[in-house]
Motif scaffolding. Structure first.
Motif, mmCIF file in Angstrom:
data_model
loop_
_atom_site.group_PDB
_atom_site.id
_atom_site.type_symbol
_atom_site.label_atom_id
_atom_site.label_comp_id
_atom_site.label_asym_id
_atom_site.label_seq_id
_atom_site.Cartn_x
_atom_site.Cartn_y
_atom_site.Cartn_z
ATOM 1 N N GLU A 1 26.249 40.616 25.833
ATOM 2 C CA GLU A 1 25.508 40.120 26.990
ATOM 3 C C GLU A 1 26.361 39.151 27.806
ATOM 4 O O GLU A 1 27.254 38.496 27.283
ATOM 5 C CB GLU A 1 24.226 39.406 26.537
ATOM 6 N N ARG B 1 14.144 40.128 23.171
ATOM 7 C CA ARG B 1 14.609 39.623 24.475
ATOM 8 C C ARG B 1 15.774 40.443 25.006
ATOM 9 O O ARG B 1 15.817 40.782 26.193
ATOM 10 C CB ARG B 1 15.044 38.157 24.354
ATOM 11 N N ARG C 1 15.889 43.136 28.393
ATOM 12 C CA ARG C 1 16.871 43.036 29.479
ATOM 13 C C ARG C 1 17.462 44.405 29.807
ATOM 14 O O ARG C 1 17.800 44.671 30.957
ATOM 15 C CB ARG C 1 18.027 42.131 29.079
#
Length: 170
Positions: A28, A164, A168
């Motif tokens: 990420e 989470r 995304r």
């Protein structure tokens, strides 16, 4: 649940889910911040266990003589949850760290926990040694019966972070 050498750690050992989660976090853009949040959440999950261990060592009886620095409180200050993500060991555990510079007794957490106790010279004498015992299994008893609860809380923190990251990607 076992740490890196009982009796002074209680932790969730490396498992495939944690390794995969750490890899996904690294991929990420703000991976560093996500790692910090995951580590924080995992430490928070283990804080009740650390507090119980601190309570157990503070309840150990003393000889009643005022000494400085205080052994029990020094040991209690060194008990804390630890999280490592990546490297040789990944996971979360509660650990009693060594008590450096406390009466020349760095292994105090380990020695006060074991049934055999420890030997030390009598103050002011080089020849006379005594055997002293602490509160046997104070660290181990802190977690007895709660292992599954702490493991579930750490896994829940991991699941929340995985969720989470998956949201995304959508």
């Amino acid at each position: 649940m076992a740490g890196q050498g009982p009796p002074f750690t209680l932790g969730v050992e490396t498992h495939d889910g944690l390794a995969a989660l750490v890899r996904a976090i690294r991929a990420e853009e703000d991976g560093k911040q996500l790692r910090k949040e995951l580590a924080r959440d995992m430490r928070e999950a283990l804080k009740p266990g650390a507090a119980e261990a601190k309570s157990q060592i503070m309840s150990m009886s003393s000889a009643g003589l005022p000494t400085s620095p205080a052994l029990r409180s020094s040991i209690a200050r060194k008990i804390r949850p630890e999280v490592k993500l990546g490297g040789r060991w990944s996971g979360a555990r509660v650990k009693a760290f060594k008590t450096k510079n406390v009466r020349g007794f760095p292994n105090a957490p380990k020695r006060t926990n074991r049934a055999g106790g420890w030997r030390h010279p009598v103050f002011g004498s080089r020849e006379v040694w005594v055997q002293q015992r602490g509160k046997v299994d104070w660290f181990d008893r802190s977690f007895q019966g709660h292992e599954a609860q702490y493991k579930a809380a750490v896994e829940a923190a991991m699941e929340n972070m995985a969720r989470r990251i998956a949201e995304r990607a959508r």
